[in-house]
Structure formats: structure tokens, C-alpha cells
Design a protein around this motif. Sequence first.
Motif, PDB file in Angstrom:
ATOM      1  N   MET A   1      29.484  58.680  42.204  1.00  0.00           N
ATOM      2  CA  MET A   1      30.297  57.681  42.873  1.00  0.00           C
ATOM      3  C   MET A   1      29.432  56.866  43.813  1.00  0.00           C
ATOM      4  SD  MET A   1      33.870  59.525  43.804  1.00  0.00           S
ATOM      5  CE  MET A   1      33.050  60.855  44.657  1.00  0.00           C
ATOM      6  N   ASN A   2      29.844  55.607  43.991  1.00  0.00           N
ATOM      7  CA  ASN A   2      29.091  54.712  44.845  1.00  0.00           C
ATOM      8  C   ASN A   2      30.064  54.005  45.772  1.00  0.00           C
ATOM      9  OD1 ASN A   2      27.438  52.860  46.020  1.00  0.00           O
ATOM     10  ND2 ASN A   2      26.545  52.139  44.112  1.00  0.00           N
ATOM     11  N   ASP A   3      29.981  54.254  47.079  1.00  0.00           N
ATOM     12  CA  ASP A   3      30.874  53.634  48.046  1.00  0.00           C
ATOM     13  C   ASP A   3      30.187  52.476  48.758  1.00  0.00           C
ATOM     14  OD1 ASP A   3      32.972  55.327  47.457  1.00  0.00           O
ATOM     15  OD2 ASP A   3      32.348  56.833  48.927  1.00  0.00           O
ATOM     16  N   ALA A   4      29.322  51.756  48.063  1.00  0.00           N
ATOM     17  CA  ALA A   4      28.593  50.632  48.637  1.00  0.00           C
ATOM     18  C   ALA A   4      29.572  49.524  49.019  1.00  0.00           C
ATOM     19  CB  ALA A   4      27.573  50.111  47.630  1.00  0.00           C
ATOM     20  N   PRO A   5      29.220  48.704  50.022  1.00  0.00           N
ATOM     21  CA  PRO A   5      30.122  47.641  50.450  1.00  0.00           C
ATOM     22  C   PRO A   5      30.335  46.559  49.387  1.00  0.00           C
ATOM     23  CG  PRO A   5      28.029  47.521  51.615  1.00  0.00           C
ATOM     24  CD  PRO A   5      28.016  48.787  50.815  1.00  0.00           C
ATOM     25  N   ASN A   6      29.441  46.429  48.420  1.00  0.00           N
ATOM     26  CA  ASN A   6      29.587  45.420  47.372  1.00  0.00           C
ATOM     27  C   ASN A   6      30.245  45.986  46.110  1.00  0.00           C
ATOM     28  OD1 ASN A   6      27.446  46.992  46.636  1.00  0.00           O
ATOM     29  ND2 ASN A   6      26.096  45.305  46.081  1.00  0.00           N
ATOM     30  N   LYS A   7      30.980  47.080  46.278  1.00  0.00           N
ATOM     31  CA  LYS A   7      31.675  47.728  45.165  1.00  0.00           C
ATOM     32  C   LYS A   7      32.675  46.754  44.546  1.00  0.00           C
ATOM     33  CE  LYS A   7      34.401  51.902  44.501  1.00  0.00           C
ATOM     34  NZ  LYS A   7      34.899  53.056  45.258  1.00  0.00           N
ATOM     35  N   PRO A   8      32.749  46.674  43.215  1.00  0.00           N
ATOM     36  CA  PRO A   8      33.654  45.723  42.561  1.00  0.00           C
ATOM     37  C   PRO A   8      35.114  45.956  42.945  1.00  0.00           C
ATOM     38  CG  PRO A   8      32.164  46.725  40.973  1.00  0.00           C
ATOM     39  CD  PRO A   8      31.980  47.452  42.264  1.00  0.00           C
ATOM     40  N   THR A   9      35.843  44.854  43.028  1.00  0.00           N
ATOM     41  CA  THR A   9      37.274  44.896  43.310  1.00  0.00           C
ATOM     42  C   THR A   9      38.020  44.865  41.986  1.00  0.00           C
ATOM     43  OG1 THR A   9      36.903  43.669  45.347  1.00  0.00           O
ATOM     44  CG2 THR A   9      39.152  43.703  44.497  1.00  0.00           C
ATOM     45  N   PRO A  10      38.971  45.767  41.781  1.00  0.00           N
ATOM     46  CA  PRO A  10      39.699  45.759  40.504  1.00  0.00           C
ATOM     47  C   PRO A  10      40.578  44.517  40.374  1.00  0.00           C
ATOM     48  CG  PRO A  10      40.631  47.390  41.998  1.00  0.00           C
ATOM     49  CD  PRO A  10      39.415  46.827  42.668  1.00  0.00           C
ATOM     50  N   PRO A  11      40.809  44.061  39.146  1.00  0.00           N
ATOM     51  CA  PRO A  11      41.688  42.907  38.934  1.00  0.00           C
ATOM     52  C   PRO A  11      43.111  43.215  39.399  1.00  0.00           C
ATOM     53  CG  PRO A  11      40.528  43.488  36.913  1.00  0.00           C
ATOM     54  CD  PRO A  11      40.253  44.564  37.899  1.00  0.00           C
ATOM     55  N   GLU A  12      43.844  42.154  39.736  1.00  0.00           N
ATOM     56  CA  GLU A  12      45.247  42.330  40.109  1.00  0.00           C
ATOM     57  C   GLU A  12      46.003  43.001  38.977  1.00  0.00           C
ATOM     58  OE1 GLU A  12      47.530  38.966  41.386  1.00  0.00           O
ATOM     59  OE2 GLU A  12      46.072  38.493  42.939  1.00  0.00           O
ATOM     60  N   GLY A  13      46.921  43.862  39.335  1.00  0.00           N
ATOM     61  CA  GLY A  13      47.775  44.488  38.338  1.00  0.00           C
ATOM     62  C   GLY A  13      47.310  45.852  37.883  1.00  0.00           C
ATOM     63  N   VAL A  14      46.102  46.276  38.250  1.00  0.00           N
ATOM     64  CA  VAL A  14      45.636  47.613  37.876  1.00  0.00           C
ATOM     65  C   VAL A  14      46.290  48.604  38.839  1.00  0.00           C
ATOM     66  CG1 VAL A  14      43.645  49.143  37.635  1.00  0.00           C
ATOM     67  CG2 VAL A  14      43.443  46.745  36.989  1.00  0.00           C
ATOM     68  N   PRO A  15      47.015  49.589  38.309  1.00  0.00           N
ATOM     69  CA  PRO A  15      47.703  50.545  39.185  1.00  0.00           C
ATOM     70  C   PRO A  15      46.739  51.262  40.134  1.00  0.00           C
ATOM     71  CG  PRO A  15      48.431  50.794  36.915  1.00  0.00           C
ATOM     72  CD  PRO A  15      47.260  49.853  36.895  1.00  0.00           C
ATOM     73  N   ASP A  16      47.190  51.462  41.372  1.00  0.00           N
ATOM     74  CA  ASP A  16      46.362  52.097  42.393  1.00  0.00           C
ATOM     75  C   ASP A  16      45.857  53.469  41.950  1.00  0.00           C
ATOM     76  OD1 ASP A  16      46.687  49.928  44.057  1.00  0.00           O
ATOM     77  OD2 ASP A  16      48.312  50.844  45.228  1.00  0.00           O
TER      78      ASP A  16
END
Length: 118
Positions: free
Chosen positions: A1-16
Motif C-alpha cells: 500500500m502507498n499512502d503518498a499525498p499524490n495517490k490517485p483519486t477514484p472516479p465519481e460513482g465508485v462505491p466507498d
Amino acid sequence: MNDAPNKPTPPEGVPDQLVSDLNQLTAEEFRKTIIHAQELLNFQNEEPFPIEPKPGDDILKVTERDGYTEVVKQIFCGEDCGDCPHGPYLYHVEQEPHPDGTETSYWRFIGEVQLDDE
């Protein structure tokens, strides 16, 4: 796992819950998950998702609209640029059919956008 600040943001609509589960996967589990997701798309007679980031692109948001896909991305030029990343920029992406039956993605630049912090 990578908790870097530039971690990709999931697209809208992807369940939490799905986002949470994906964040727990190893690289090998990611590869297997991608293969399975592609198989499911093919099973449903869906075309693969046409939005592929180019080297140096960071896709921040993808929203399906009627007739096009709205994409917000940042661009890293990678040439020791003190202003990187550039953007975020909004694009409308449409599938362009060709006489031979193939399609290519046509990216139309809309302009710079301000993203709300979520």
C-alpha cells in the motif's frame, strides 16, 4: 500500500467500500483484479474504457455524460519544471468512429478548472 499525498483519486460513482478494498490490495492482487474486471466488461459486451492516461498525466476525475466523457487531469511535463503539475484541465472525450469499424478517442480541451476539495 502507498499512502503518498499524490495517490490517485477514484472516479465519481465508485462505491466507498470498493475504494477501501482496492486500497488494501498488493500489486499482484491489483493485476488479477484488473484482469477479472476486463473479463466482466467483455462478458457484458462492453467496450474497454477509452480513457487512458498518457505518461505524465494524472487523471483526477472522470464523469460519464450523454455523448462524451468529462475528464479532469493534471499534466507533469517532467523537464525540471518549477510549475508542475499544470492544470487541472477539463477535457471532453468522445469516441470517433472510422469507416473500418474502429474507434479512437478524441480529446477536446475545454480549459483550466478549479476542483472543490472533497
